[in-house]
Design a protein around this motif. Sequence first.
Motif, PDB file in Angstrom:
ATOM      1  N   GLN A   1       5.863  -7.393  -7.243  1.00  0.00           N
ATOM      2  CA  GLN A   1       4.875  -6.991  -5.928  1.00  0.00           C
ATOM      3  C   GLN A   1       4.824  -6.082  -6.517  1.00  0.00           C
ATOM      4  OE1 GLN A   1       6.972  -4.404  -2.501  1.00  0.00           O
ATOM      5  NE2 GLN A   1       6.178  -6.395  -2.193  1.00  0.00           N
ATOM      6  N   PHE A   2       3.664  -5.985  -6.369  1.00  0.00           N
ATOM      7  CA  PHE A   2       2.948  -4.193  -6.990  1.00  0.00           C
ATOM      8  C   PHE A   2       3.130  -3.002  -5.866  1.00  0.00           C
ATOM      9  CE2 PHE A   2       1.143  -7.075 -10.031  1.00  0.00           C
ATOM     10  CZ  PHE A   2       1.645  -6.495 -11.944  1.00  0.00           C
ATOM     11  N   SER A   3       3.011  -2.277  -6.025  1.00  0.00           N
ATOM     12  CA  SER A   3       2.538  -0.631  -4.778  1.00  0.00           C
ATOM     13  C   SER A   3       2.227   0.221  -5.820  1.00  0.00           C
ATOM     14  CB  SER A   3       3.127  -0.609  -4.299  1.00  0.00           C
ATOM     15  OG  SER A   3       3.219   0.955  -3.032  1.00  0.00           O
ATOM     16  N   VAL A   4       2.106   0.540  -6.596  1.00  0.00           N
ATOM     17  CA  VAL A   4       1.447   1.353  -8.122  1.00  0.00           C
ATOM     18  C   VAL A   4       0.698   1.158  -8.255  1.00  0.00           C
ATOM     19  CG1 VAL A   4       3.052   1.863  -9.534  1.00  0.00           C
ATOM     20  CG2 VAL A   4       1.751   4.449  -8.705  1.00  0.00           C
ATOM     21  N   ALA A   5      -0.551   1.217  -8.665  1.00  0.00           N
ATOM     22  CA  ALA A   5      -1.908   0.808  -8.862  1.00  0.00           C
ATOM     23  C   ALA A   5      -1.388   1.493  -9.952  1.00  0.00           C
ATOM     24  CB  ALA A   5      -3.217   1.437  -8.572  1.00  0.00           C
ATOM     25  N   PRO A   6      -1.772  -0.254 -10.964  1.00  0.00           N
ATOM     26  CA  PRO A   6      -1.843   0.011 -12.164  1.00  0.00           C
ATOM     27  C   PRO A   6      -2.667   0.197 -13.335  1.00  0.00           C
ATOM     28  CG  PRO A   6      -1.271  -2.115 -11.685  1.00  0.00           C
ATOM     29  CD  PRO A   6      -1.328  -1.168 -10.950  1.00  0.00           C
ATOM     30  N   TRP A   7      -4.123   0.377 -12.700  1.00  0.00           N
ATOM     31  CA  TRP A   7      -5.420   0.250 -13.333  1.00  0.00           C
ATOM     32  C   TRP A   7      -5.603   1.781 -12.779  1.00  0.00           C
ATOM     33  CZ3 TRP A   7      -4.273  -3.551  -9.578  1.00  0.00           C
ATOM     34  CH2 TRP A   7      -4.348  -2.740  -8.226  1.00  0.00           C
ATOM     35  N   ARG A   8      -4.683   2.542 -12.366  1.00  0.00           N
ATOM     36  CA  ARG A   8      -5.022   4.499 -11.818  1.00  0.00           C
ATOM     37  C   ARG A   8      -4.223   4.977 -12.694  1.00  0.00           C
ATOM     38  NH1 ARG A   8      -2.867   8.024  -9.138  1.00  0.00           N
ATOM     39  NH2 ARG A   8      -1.423   6.407  -8.071  1.00  0.00           N
ATOM     40  N   ILE A   9      -3.112   4.450 -13.568  1.00  0.00           N
ATOM     41  CA  ILE A   9      -2.039   5.417 -14.275  1.00  0.00           C
ATOM     42  C   ILE A   9      -1.833   4.992 -15.708  1.00  0.00           C
ATOM     43  CG2 ILE A   9      -1.033   5.920 -11.610  1.00  0.00           C
ATOM     44  CD1 ILE A   9       0.729   3.852 -12.766  1.00  0.00           C
ATOM     45  N   LEU A  10      -2.618   3.844 -15.740  1.00  0.00           N
ATOM     46  CA  LEU A  10      -2.049   3.378 -17.092  1.00  0.00           C
ATOM     47  C   LEU A  10      -3.489   3.153 -18.076  1.00  0.00           C
ATOM     48  CD1 LEU A  10       0.154   0.245 -16.510  1.00  0.00           C
ATOM     49  CD2 LEU A  10       1.125   2.397 -17.139  1.00  0.00           C
TER      50      LEU A  10
ATOM     51  N   VAL B   1      -0.803 -11.610  -1.207  1.00  0.00           N
ATOM     52  CA  VAL B   1      -0.398 -10.924   0.137  1.00  0.00           C
ATOM     53  C   VAL B   1      -0.249  -9.897  -0.028  1.00  0.00           C
ATOM     54  CG1 VAL B   1       1.400 -10.465   1.824  1.00  0.00           C
ATOM     55  CG2 VAL B   1       2.107 -12.864   0.358  1.00  0.00           C
ATOM     56  N   LEU B   2      -1.073  -9.003   0.965  1.00  0.00           N
ATOM     57  CA  LEU B   2      -1.395  -7.614   0.939  1.00  0.00           C
ATOM     58  C   LEU B   2      -0.494  -6.649   2.207  1.00  0.00           C
ATOM     59  CD1 LEU B   2      -4.135  -5.600  -0.248  1.00  0.00           C
ATOM     60  CD2 LEU B   2      -2.658  -4.900   2.074  1.00  0.00           C
ATOM     61  N   MET B   3       0.191  -5.970   2.102  1.00  0.00           N
ATOM     62  CA  MET B   3       0.945  -5.663   3.023  1.00  0.00           C
ATOM     63  C   MET B   3       1.065  -4.053   3.048  1.00  0.00           C
ATOM     64  SD  MET B   3       4.989  -6.350   1.476  1.00  0.00           S
ATOM     65  CE  MET B   3       5.322  -7.918   1.336  1.00  0.00           C
ATOM     66  N   ILE B   4       0.242  -4.001   4.321  1.00  0.00           N
ATOM     67  CA  ILE B   4       0.016  -2.642   5.083  1.00  0.00           C
ATOM     68  C   ILE B   4       1.353  -2.101   4.900  1.00  0.00           C
ATOM     69  CG2 ILE B   4      -1.387  -1.164   6.780  1.00  0.00           C
ATOM     70  CD1 ILE B   4      -3.423  -4.053   6.675  1.00  0.00           C
ATOM     71  N   ASP B   5       1.736  -0.594   4.785  1.00  0.00           N
ATOM     72  CA  ASP B   5       2.709   0.165   5.051  1.00  0.00           C
ATOM     73  C   ASP B   5       2.857   0.965   5.931  1.00  0.00           C
ATOM     74  OD1 ASP B   5       5.528   1.319   4.463  1.00  0.00           O
ATOM     75  OD2 ASP B   5       5.184  -0.182   2.712  1.00  0.00           O
ATOM     76  N   ASP B   6       3.641   1.809   6.442  1.00  0.00           N
ATOM     77  CA  ASP B   6       4.149   2.813   7.542  1.00  0.00           C
ATOM     78  C   ASP B   6       3.332   3.834   8.209  1.00  0.00           C
ATOM     79  OD1 ASP B   6       5.383   3.472   9.392  1.00  0.00           O
ATOM     80  OD2 ASP B   6       6.846   5.188   7.968  1.00  0.00           O
TER      81      ASP B   6
ATOM     82  N   THR C   1       0.619  -1.465  -0.126  1.00  0.00           N
ATOM     83  CA  THR C   1       0.245  -0.096  -0.115  1.00  0.00           C
ATOM     84  C   THR C   1       0.992   1.279  -0.199  1.00  0.00           C
ATOM     85  OG1 THR C   1      -0.032   0.164   2.156  1.00  0.00           O
ATOM     86  CG2 THR C   1      -2.345  -1.197   1.366  1.00  0.00           C
ATOM     87  N   TRP C   2       2.461   1.294  -0.172  1.00  0.00           N
ATOM     88  CA  TRP C   2       2.629   2.745   0.312  1.00  0.00           C
ATOM     89  C   TRP C   2       3.045   3.049  -0.612  1.00  0.00           C
ATOM     90  CZ3 TRP C   2       5.053   5.517   3.605  1.00  0.00           C
ATOM     91  CH2 TRP C   2       6.205   5.847   3.110  1.00  0.00           C
ATOM     92  N   ILE C   3       3.352   3.078  -2.059  1.00  0.00           N
ATOM     93  CA  ILE C   3       3.231   4.239  -3.104  1.00  0.00           C
ATOM     94  C   ILE C   3       1.410   5.040  -3.358  1.00  0.00           C
ATOM     95  CG2 ILE C   3       3.259   4.496  -5.365  1.00  0.00           C
ATOM     96  CD1 ILE C   3       5.997   4.724  -4.230  1.00  0.00           C
ATOM     97  N   GLU C   4       0.529   3.893  -3.186  1.00  0.00           N
ATOM     98  CA  GLU C   4      -0.431   4.118  -3.437  1.00  0.00           C
ATOM     99  C   GLU C   4      -1.168   5.761  -1.973  1.00  0.00           C
ATOM    100  OE1 GLU C   4      -3.234   4.467  -6.092  1.00  0.00           O
ATOM    101  OE2 GLU C   4      -1.459   4.687  -6.595  1.00  0.00           O
ATOM    102  N   LEU C   5      -0.819   5.038  -0.896  1.00  0.00           N
ATOM    103  CA  LEU C   5      -1.222   5.842   0.511  1.00  0.00           C
ATOM    104  C   LEU C   5       0.171   6.618   1.113  1.00  0.00           C
ATOM    105  CD1 LEU C   5      -3.716   3.204   2.356  1.00  0.00           C
ATOM    106  CD2 LEU C   5      -4.226   5.347   0.269  1.00  0.00           C
TER     107      LEU C   5
ATOM    108  N   ASP D   1      -9.243   2.853   2.479  1.00  0.00           N
ATOM    109  CA  ASP D   1      -8.830   3.373   0.950  1.00  0.00           C
ATOM    110  C   ASP D   1      -7.786   1.834   1.118  1.00  0.00           C
ATOM    111  OD1 ASP D   1      -9.005   5.813   0.068  1.00  0.00           O
ATOM    112  OD2 ASP D   1      -7.903   6.752   1.179  1.00  0.00           O
ATOM    113  N   ILE D   2      -7.617   1.114   2.489  1.00  0.00           N
ATOM    114  CA  ILE D   2      -6.403   0.079   1.804  1.00  0.00           C
ATOM    115  C   ILE D   2      -7.736  -1.090   1.162  1.00  0.00           C
ATOM    116  CG2 ILE D   2      -5.916  -1.884   2.997  1.00  0.00           C
ATOM    117  CD1 ILE D   2      -3.938  -0.061   5.157  1.00  0.00           C
TER     118      ILE D   2
END
Length: 552
Positions: free
Chosen positions: A431-440, A187-192, A158-162, A170-171
């Motif tokens: 591993q994805f972080s930025v959502a490709p469906w949002r930016i592409l 695996v979904l990682m909740i970041d800092d 979730t880092w780059i999106e949030l 939002d998660i």
Amino acid sequence: MLKQIMQKRILNLPMLTLAIVLVALTSLFTFCTSKSQSDTYQVIDIEQNELWYGAAVNEGEKMPFKNGYKANLNGNAYGNQASPLLVSNKGRYIWSEGPFAFEFKDNQIIITENSEPFFLEKNGNTLKEAYLGASSKYFPPKNKLPELLLFSSPQYNTWIELIYNQNQTDILDYAHQIIDNGFPPGVLMIDDNWAPYYGRFEFRKDRFPDAKAMVDELHRLGFKVMLWISPFIRPDSEEARLLMKNKWVLLDNRGSKEISWDKATKPAIIEWWNGFSMVMDFTNPEALAWFQKQLDFLMEEYGIDGFKLDAGDPEYYTGNVVSYRDASSNEHARLWGELGLKYPLNEYRAMWKMGNEPLVERLRDKHHTWEDIQKLIPHITTAGLLGYPFSCPDMIGGGDYSSFIDVDSDKLDPKLIVRSAQCHALMPMMQFSVAPWRILDEEHFSAVKKAVDLRQIFVPEILKLAENSAKTGLPIVSNMEFIFPDEGFSDCKDQFMLGQDILVAPVITIEDRREVRFPKGSWTDSNGEVIEGGQTITYDVPLDQLLWFKRV
């Protein structure tokens, strides 16, 4: 007395045996010595056509090392994984139990600042044999794996999106969009910044009104959930008072060696990327037990499945610090790594000397640039040479948030996102972080989806290689020299081998074409066409294509 006894026994040996013993003793005293003074050094002559690799993953693009290269592993893992190991393409390797500094100069390797003995040893005549010799002797495989879901499905962070705005709404939205856009759950990682502050092991109520319900929903969607943690503690907190009372954090000796741990009265305050904090002291078993209790609480209270264990770099244990048990800054970093062995679902970005342990090692954050994408292959193959086979190539499109913050999506490079995804696709993890469906747009998004689909085809092979790595120590992905010695691949940094037989040649430049250098033998492309090896072929590569070839 020992020296006199040895002299008497040596002088009574036959001349040929005497010569052999003298050579052996010279080697022993030259290479198995402990030199901590900065004005002492040891020299190793580089053999003809000998090339060296290793030490630090984040220096991979500079390998094989050239004349003039120097590095110092004391208090420094170069922001990623590191190990006191150098390996050569002639079967030789250098190992020490502690960090050291080294320099390549005048066809020699100069070793300095080693607080532990170092050993120059030989196993066979290739890079692969050198690595296997070092691995079997100093960091043997454990026949254990991290959580298999980390290999079998893409990971989502979730880092780059949030960034620092981690929150329940939002998660969950991010997770639903993953599924709605046709990506497999993983695996979904909740970041800092999910907690009220560093050292408080509960979700902050203002952003997570019902964290348990959030985790339950993520589980229903098919995800396992990891949570970002670090060894840092806010100094003015309730937890800090408890930890300081029990001396479970690093203490400040005020620059005086006369102030030992039992005499120290103030905590060491360490500067890191998010401010100034106290740091856990894991040389103290009681401190380790307390910290593990906090993580276990997160698993029991909220249903968390595992942890992204960030920081832990040697540099955060330097300065005027004193610990319960004397330990170098590198050893403190290694102890942070040991913590993850309790949790099969783990990820580290920094590591020291934990070769062939069942730990996931992610490449350090890359910028959203072609230059940094070109580092993925030399970095991840260097990880394999240091005994870190269960590796993840950062986040697709780059994990350095400065490349994305306050940047409109139309200023990002969609082709870079696609080629990054393709580069990840046949690496151990993706591993994805930025959502490709949002930016592409549709064309680039479809190309990313195609890369994910290709990976799913290869998942059985990747899992088989992971299991083999856990047993043998062999990397899952390797540089070309590792598999094909003496065929001119020592400096090849833009293609790699998945296992022994799959050659992967992603496009990692802005051009839609690239050369592929084939080793000797016969190969087939993805269409089954046979290619004779020992030649270089230039390919035009459509946006949605990843070049890969199988050895016949």
